[in-house]
Write a protein that holds these residues in place. Structure first.
Motif, PDB file in Angstrom:
ATOM      1  N   ALA A   1       1.994   1.699  -3.420  1.00 29.54           N
ATOM      2  CA  ALA A   1       0.900   2.138  -4.287  1.00 29.54           C
ATOM      3  C   ALA A   1       0.641   3.629  -4.098  1.00 29.54           C
ATOM      4  CB  ALA A   1      -0.360   1.342  -3.963  1.00 29.54           C
ATOM      5  N   THR A   2       0.568   4.028  -2.826  1.00 27.07           N
ATOM      6  CA  THR A   2       0.266   5.427  -2.549  1.00 27.07           C
ATOM      7  C   THR A   2       1.406   6.319  -3.058  1.00 27.07           C
ATOM      8  OG1 THR A   2      -0.746   4.580  -0.558  1.00 27.07           O
ATOM      9  CG2 THR A   2      -0.586   6.953  -0.753  1.00 27.07           C
TER      10      THR A   2
ATOM     11  N   GLY B   1      -9.261  -1.090  -7.571  1.00 26.38           N
ATOM     12  CA  GLY B   1      -7.987  -0.858  -8.241  1.00 26.38           C
ATOM     13  C   GLY B   1      -8.214  -0.536  -9.715  1.00 26.38           C
TER      14      GLY B   1
ATOM     15  N   THR C   1      -2.992  -1.488  -9.660  1.00 28.37           N
ATOM     16  CA  THR C   1      -2.625  -2.878  -9.376  1.00 28.37           C
ATOM     17  C   THR C   1      -2.159  -3.049  -7.935  1.00 28.37           C
ATOM     18  OG1 THR C   1      -1.813  -2.901 -11.636  1.00 28.37           O
ATOM     19  CG2 THR C   1      -1.298  -4.814 -10.267  1.00 28.37           C
ATOM     20  N   MET C   2      -1.269  -2.168  -7.524  1.00 34.06           N
ATOM     21  CA  MET C   2      -0.722  -2.328  -6.174  1.00 34.06           C
ATOM     22  C   MET C   2      -1.778  -2.063  -5.109  1.00 34.06           C
ATOM     23  SD  MET C   2       3.183  -1.053  -6.306  1.00 34.06           S
ATOM     24  CE  MET C   2       2.963   0.475  -7.156  1.00 34.06           C
ATOM     25  N   THR C   3      -2.664  -1.103  -5.367  1.00 36.33           N
ATOM     26  CA  THR C   3      -3.722  -0.832  -4.390  1.00 36.33           C
ATOM     27  C   THR C   3      -4.599  -2.070  -4.207  1.00 36.33           C
ATOM     28  OG1 THR C   3      -3.746   1.460  -5.062  1.00 36.33           O
ATOM     29  CG2 THR C   3      -5.621   0.697  -3.799  1.00 36.33           C
TER      30      THR C   3
ATOM     31  N   ARG D   1      -5.590   3.481   3.465  1.00 40.65           N
ATOM     32  CA  ARG D   1      -5.227   4.230   2.257  1.00 40.65           C
ATOM     33  C   ARG D   1      -5.202   5.728   2.508  1.00 40.65           C
ATOM     34  NH1 ARG D   1      -9.138   2.201  -2.237  1.00 40.65           N
ATOM     35  NH2 ARG D   1      -8.188   3.932  -3.358  1.00 40.65           N
TER      36      ARG D   1
ATOM     37  N   GLN E   1      -0.428   2.055  -9.885  1.00 46.71           N
ATOM     38  CA  GLN E   1      -1.091   2.367  -8.619  1.00 46.71           C
ATOM     39  C   GLN E   1      -2.327   1.488  -8.419  1.00 46.71           C
ATOM     40  OE1 GLN E   1      -3.001   6.119  -8.473  1.00 46.71           O
ATOM     41  NE2 GLN E   1      -3.210   6.098  -6.237  1.00 46.71           N
TER      42      GLN E   1
ATOM     43  N   THR F   1       3.428   5.750  -5.472  1.00 43.66           N
ATOM     44  CA  THR F   1       3.343   5.832  -6.937  1.00 43.66           C
ATOM     45  C   THR F   1       2.276   6.835  -7.342  1.00 43.66           C
ATOM     46  OG1 THR F   1       3.832   3.482  -6.910  1.00 43.66           O
ATOM     47  CG2 THR F   1       3.138   4.424  -9.007  1.00 43.66           C
TER      48      THR F   1
ATOM     49  N   LEU G   1       0.823  -1.209   0.000  1.00 39.45           N
ATOM     50  CA  LEU G   1       0.000   0.000   0.000  1.00 39.45           C
ATOM     51  C   LEU G   1       0.858   1.260   0.000  1.00 39.45           C
ATOM     52  CD1 LEU G   1      -3.098  -0.571   2.299  1.00 39.45           C
ATOM     53  CD2 LEU G   1      -3.016  -0.227  -0.157  1.00 39.45           C
TER      54      LEU G   1
END
Lengths: 613, 563
Positions: free
Chosen positions: A61-62, B247, A104-106, A172, A102, A64, A58
């Protein structure tokens, strides 16, 4: 006759005597904040790896996602520098790449966080049910059964909502806020510093909100509970309301309860809207500070216009995550209160001598079928100074069937519950079989089953319901048990036989059928000794006889204590014990007692008066 | 109360009933959304007019404008949400009362085929959902306003860019909706399985005493653990699907913003728009996603509201159990009751005659016959064919509420209500003076004496704090205190001890002297005080006599009452 006048202060009134006024209830305990934290740490331990991975993903992701603003800033700079239009293409492609990474990773990170939260929740609810079912019944009754029910329904659902909806967005949002500030600092540390201008406003607002919201929401929960209770009482008793022409009155009562809940809900809305209004102030303060700083820095030539624009966009994009995070304060508050109530119950079981790992149905020592029961000098009081039983001694021989007789309020039910091990005697001891009494005078292990007029049909198939009493029972055993209590005919006639779903939302059994089911469970559980308390009273007079036959079949071969309401039950018992004002008044066979011409004889006289041809 | 035709009607009435709040709320909420849309525009203006040229006066002016925008959006949010919430709560409250009134309507019929818990859920959760439609409506109107404001602002920045965003956003959301649809359906089913775990837990706790009674705690815990693990697996599947959906949404919006930046950047590079306008355009593109997602959320709320409204409508429009007949009874009621070849439920041609002031015992071996008899006597059901007459007037022609003014049927399992013991007894009392006498006759005075605060003791959970026998006596006292012209008692003493029962029998006889009383019982103590006893199987032929005579002459009767 006078001897049977009810003693003013006892027997079945126990829940009324100590449960009638909410203030007198001894609710189940609530865990301290420290214990809740410890319990959470323990629950999280098996999921540590998943939690760390989830967090790492996460964060990535954030991080990115935050690249978007500087890339946009770069586009602005390119434009400001008067570069050709084709120059914007490359950074824009990066924007698209960032978005895909982002997303995908989230998804991955949120899945992992959900696994952590849901796993902990599942373990917690299992542990709670485990402890709750093993709580001493006495403790549950002191608290009122509603306390436990509301914990298992409301509190679990509040925590579930918090875990399912709150946790991923909180994770998040917090990450976005943190990393955005980092991003601002990278653009220029001064941007991050002035953005902090918003914080005092936010801290003050949240503290103000929590101070007002907690008591208000507590009051609101009470009001909603009262409304629910009122509706359940009124709608459940609709036919009584109609019969007595109480419709107008009850609509009025429901209206008042509903209005009270509505008023509190609207007060809550007032509070929430003021909360967000105040947060708007923080947004404005922060945004103008960032813009003014950008102005200053651009004028001094320290940053480009693009950077100033990016900083403003950064800060503007903070509004939503901050609102989300702060609004979750509410859910978090409710969830932690619920958590404290769940963890609190887990603590009670630890205080009792009922070892949660030991199946209570299993005896500590081997007890043969139909053990003798010895009661020695027991006393018991629901309220100090108001003894319900005084120095009661009683012997029930092996496989003997003893009837307990007496006026309402004489202490019959209390004695029955003591022998069944539901309550602990204040003094004296109870022995079942050869097992020595435990330290509290409770019979060691649980050999005495208790069947009362309270019936419950467990939701699920009829077969599952029966198998609660004997998990490994095959269909033949189930059929035999139903046959023995005379329930096989209707059970077979159900739409899908034993596989018919019964209980809530299922096929509705009549009260008499539900009681027969309880007796069939008794047959399957096959306890050495049984206490029957009003087990046949609820069905009305015609149904009662069917049930009495069923009960007689179910208790055969066991040591039995029957709390007798119909004196025919007493007449057919091996021996009769007459209780009066919490003491044993007479003991003997039906014939002996009738001949003795004392209390029992008077009672029998009253009963059989109208019965003689 | 007007009976609505269906869910649509319920929904429409709920909305029109609160239209003032909703309209006011929507207007304010539109102001809020427009304000939110203006924030990025003002940011862009600050960059263009203050930061780029380094104009301090412009900065101060534009920050003042920003303050104004914030003040407006903040206040309009505050009052719009309050108005919407008020409309929602009031609509739910009104529906709750409509439902309660319908369920308690003297003609009955609303409970047929529904458990009380289900009806309570409809009166609370479904009413709330229908109410919540106001919030969705307010939000949707505001979102449309926000879309409009944002769209106009964008078009003013640049027509091609504005068109790109305005035409690009709807297909984007449509795509998201299509992606989400199968997920929604699947996760709905899985969430149901997940909810099952808490249902099972509540059920086991409700049956705690029964489990303890047979020592089945360990089995129950094992069973619950399996349910909980199944639920967990289902929940995790749903959560994973949801995470990938979210996502995916992030990817889509990110790519969309990139396209806006590409077009806007090129326009700016060519000098068609300023840098500040580019910033505003990107900000607006981001902003516009919010009102659009509000619209799709509101759509979901409307769907739920419609489903709830349909459930509410099905209760409100449930057919009455007894129809027709709205007349009064000729007064005073003398209390002559006559059943003429009544067919209803288990009654198959039963005829019966009760003289005014008579204390009649009715004995039957079939509980269904007793239930059916009570239903026709209280006009909870009408016989067909056949007639039940009071003072010669067929009950099927009389308003059910009027019937029950004259005939009170006290069922065996009558409920007590929240309130004190005295509240319960006095609930239907003819006069306040009737209460103490009724309590003495039913031996409810002894119950009061055994309670900590006497008759002022509050009863909890529908009288569950009392024992079965105590409850019966309080319910009997309530029926006696109503002092109707005709009282029908059904097994009022099954859980009462023999000595008290004898006292009650004498008490009932004395309390009802001169008033018609029908006791549907098998208790010899009560039957012994009856003037006459009818022994019936629901059919046309019945044995009649005193209790003593029937015990003497009728072997089946003897077996039925003297078991």
């Amino acid at each position: 006759m006078t001897a049977f006048r009810a003693d003013p202060a006892e027997e079945n009134t126990m829940t009324a005597t100590d449960g009638s006024r909410a203030g007198e209830r001894e609710l189940l305990p609530v865990a301290s904040a420290a214990r809740v934290r410890a319990a959470l740490r323990e629950l999280a331990r098996p999921h540590r790896t998943a939690a760390l991975c989830g967090l790492a993903v996460l964060v990535a992701a954030t991080g990115t996602g935050l690249l978007t603003a500087p890339v946009l800033g770069h586009v602005i700079d390119l434009v400001a520098q008067g570069r050709p239009a084709s120059a914007v293409t490359a950074p824009v492609v990066w924007l698209a790449v960032i978005a895909v990474a982002q997303g995908t990773m989230t998804a991955l990170g949120v899945s992992l966080v959900a696994r952590l939260g849901e796993g902990m929740l599942a373990t917690l609810r299992e542990r709670f049910v485990d402890r709750a079912l093993r709580l001493p019944l006495e403790r549950v009754e002191r608290a009122g059964s509603g306390d436990l029910t509301s914990r298992v329904t409301n509190d679990v659902s509040v925590i579930t909502t918090a875990v399912r909806e709150g946790m991923p967005s909180l994770a998040r949002s917090v990450l976005t806020i943190g990393l955005t500030l980092v991003g601002l600092a990278i653009l220029d540390a001064r941007f991050a510093l002035v953005a902090l201008v918003a914080i005092p406003f936010q801290v003050h607002t949240v503290r103000w909100y929590v101070r007002h919201a907690v008591p208000l929401y507590a009051a609101q929960r009470v009001a909603v509970g009262a409304q629910q209770q009122r509706l359940l009482g009124t709608i459940g008793g609709a036919s009584t309301v109609r019969a007595l022409r109480l419709t107008g009155e009850h609509v009025g009562l429901v209206g008042r309860a509903s209005q009270a809940a509505v008023d509190l809900a609207l007060r809550g809305t007032g509070l929430v809207t003021r909360f967000y209004s105040r947060l708007n102030l923080a947004e404005f303060a922060g945004l103008s500070a960032v813009l003014a700083t950008g102005f200053q820095l651009v004028r001094d030539g320290q940053v480009s216009i693009g950077t100033a624009g990016a900083a403003a966009l950064y800060f503007h994009s903070l509004f939503t995550p901050i609102n989300i995070a702060l609004s979750l304060v509410d859910d978090a508050q409710a969830a932690s209160a619920g958590l404290a109530r769940l963890v609190g119950v887990a603590g009670v079981a630890g205080e009792t001598d009922e070892d949660p790992r030991e199946a209570p149905s299993r005896a500590r020592g081997p007890v043969p079928h139909g053990p003798p029961i010895r009661v020695r000098g027991i006393g018991y009081a629901y309220r100090a100074g108001h003894p319900v039983l005084r120095d009661v001694s009683l012997d029930i021989a092996a496989r003997e069937r003893v009837a307990l007789v007496g006026a309402s309020g004489a202490g019959k039910t209390t004695l029955a519950r003591l022998i069944a091990g539901v309550h602990r005697p204040d003094s004296g001891s109870i022995t079942v079989g050869d097992a020595a009494p435990g330290p509290d005078g409770v019979p060691a292990g649980r050999h005495v089953a208790l069947v009362t007029q309270e019936v419950h049909v467990f939701a699920g198939t009829l077969a599952d319901d029966l198998r609660l009493a004997r998990p490994g029972a095959d269909d033949d055993e189930l059929h035999a048990a139903l046959e023995r209590v005379g329930a096989l005919a209707w059970a077979r006639a159900l739409p899908e036989g034993l596989e018919t779903t019964v209980g809530e939302n299922g096929h509705r059994l009549t009260p008499a059928q539900a009681q027969q089911l309880a007796l069939a469970r008794l047959v399957l559980a096959d306890p050495p000794a049984v206490v029957l308390d009003e087990a046949t009273a609820e069905a009305g007079s015609a149904g009662a006889r069917v049930l009495e036959t069923a009960a007689a079949a179910a208790i055969e071969g066991r040591t039995v204590l029957v709390v007798a309401h119909r004196l025919t039950q007493a007449a057919s018992a091996d021996r009769v014990v007459v209780l009066s004002d919490g003491e044993v008044a007479e003991v003997g066979t039906h014939r002996e007692l009738v001949r003795a011409k004392d209390r029992y004889a008077a009672l029998w006289e009253a009963w059989s008066d109208g019965r003689r041809p | 109360m007007r009976v609505p035709a269906g869910g649509r009607d319920v929904l429409r009435r709920a909305i029109t009933g609160q239209w003032r709040h909703t309209a006011g709320g929507a207007a304010l909420a539109a102001g809020h959304q427009a304000g939110e849309a203006l924030v990025p525009v003002v940011i862009g203006l600050v960059i263009d007019e203050a930061i780029a040229p380094g104009d301090g006066g412009a900065l101060a002016r534009w920050i003042a404008v920003l303050a104004l925008v914030f003040a407006t959006l903040s206040l309009s949010y505050r009052f719009s949400y309050r108005a919407a919430e008020r409309a929602a709560e009031r609509a739910a409250h009104d529906l709750r009362l409509d439902l309660t009134a319908r369920i308690l309507q003297p003609r009955g019929g609303a409970e047929t085929g529904r458990l009380p818990g289900e009806l309570v859920a409809i009166a609370t959760q479904d009413a709330k959902r229908v109410g919540a439609v106001h919030i969705a409506l307010t939000a949707a109107i505001a979102a449309l306003a926000g879309l409009l404001a944002g769209g106009v602002a964008l078009l003013r920045v640049s027509v091609p860019l504005g068109l790109l965003v305005l035409l690009g956003v709807p297909p984007l959301l449509l795509l998201a909706h299509l992606l989400g649809r199968p997920l929604e359906r699947r996760s709905g089913a899985e969430q149901e399985r997940a909810a099952h775990a808490s249902g099972v837990a509540a059920d086991l706790i409700a049956g705690l005493r029964v489990l303890k009674g047979i020592g089945a705690e360990a089995t129950a815990v094992d069973r619950y653990r399996r349910t909980s693990r199944d639920s967990l697996a289902a929940t995790l599947r749903a959560a994973r699907a949801q995470a990938w959906h979210d996502g995916g949404m992030l990817m889509l919006t990110g790519v969309f913003i990139a396209v806006v930046a590409l077009v806007g950047g090129r326009l700016a590079a060519q000098g068609d728009i300023s840098v500040g306008q580019l910033v505003a355009a990107v900000g607006l593109a981001q902003f516009l996603l919010t009102p659009l997602s509000i619209l799709s959320w509101a759509n979901g709320e409307f769907a739920q509201g419609r489903a709830s409204a349909t459930r509410i409508a099905s209760v409100l429009a449930a057919p009455y159990a007894v129809t027709g007949g709205g007349d009064g009874l000729p007064l005073p009621v003398r209390g002559r009751v006559r059943l003429r070849e009544v067919f209803c439920g288990a009654l198959r041609g039963l005829s019966l005659e009760v003289a005014p002031g008579e204390l009649l015992g009715v004995v039957t071996g079939d509980p269904e016959v007793a239930t059916s008899l009570l239903r026709v006597l209280g006009r909870s059901a009408d016989p067909s064919p056949g007639a039940v007459e009071l003072d010669g007037v067929p009950l099927s022609g009389v308003d059910p509420a009027e019937v029950r003014r004259a005939v009170v049927v006290a069922e065996h399992d009558a409920d007590l209500f929240e309130g004190t013991l005295l509240d319960n007894v006095a609930a239907a009392a003819a006069t306040p003076e009737a209460v103490p006498a009724a309590m003495a006759a039913s031996a409810a005075d002894e119950v009061a004496g055994a309670l900590p605060y006497g008759a002022a003791t509050p009863l909890t959970e529908r009288g569950r704090s009392l024992s079965g026998g105590q409850r019966q006596r309080v319910a009997l006292a309530r029926a006696l205190a109503a002092d109707p012209a005709v009282l029908v008692l059904h097994d009022p003493t099954t859980a009462v001890d023999a000595a008290t029962e004898a006292r009650i029998a004498a008490g009932v006889r004395e309390a009802r002297a001169g008033r018609t009383t029908i006791m549907v019982v098998t208790s010899p103590a009560l039957l012994a005080v009856a003037d006459r006893v009818v022994f019936t199987d629901g059919g046309p032929s019945a044995a009649v006599g005193t209790h003593a005579e029937l015990v003497h002459d009728n072997e089946t009767y003897r077996a039925t009452v003297l078991a």
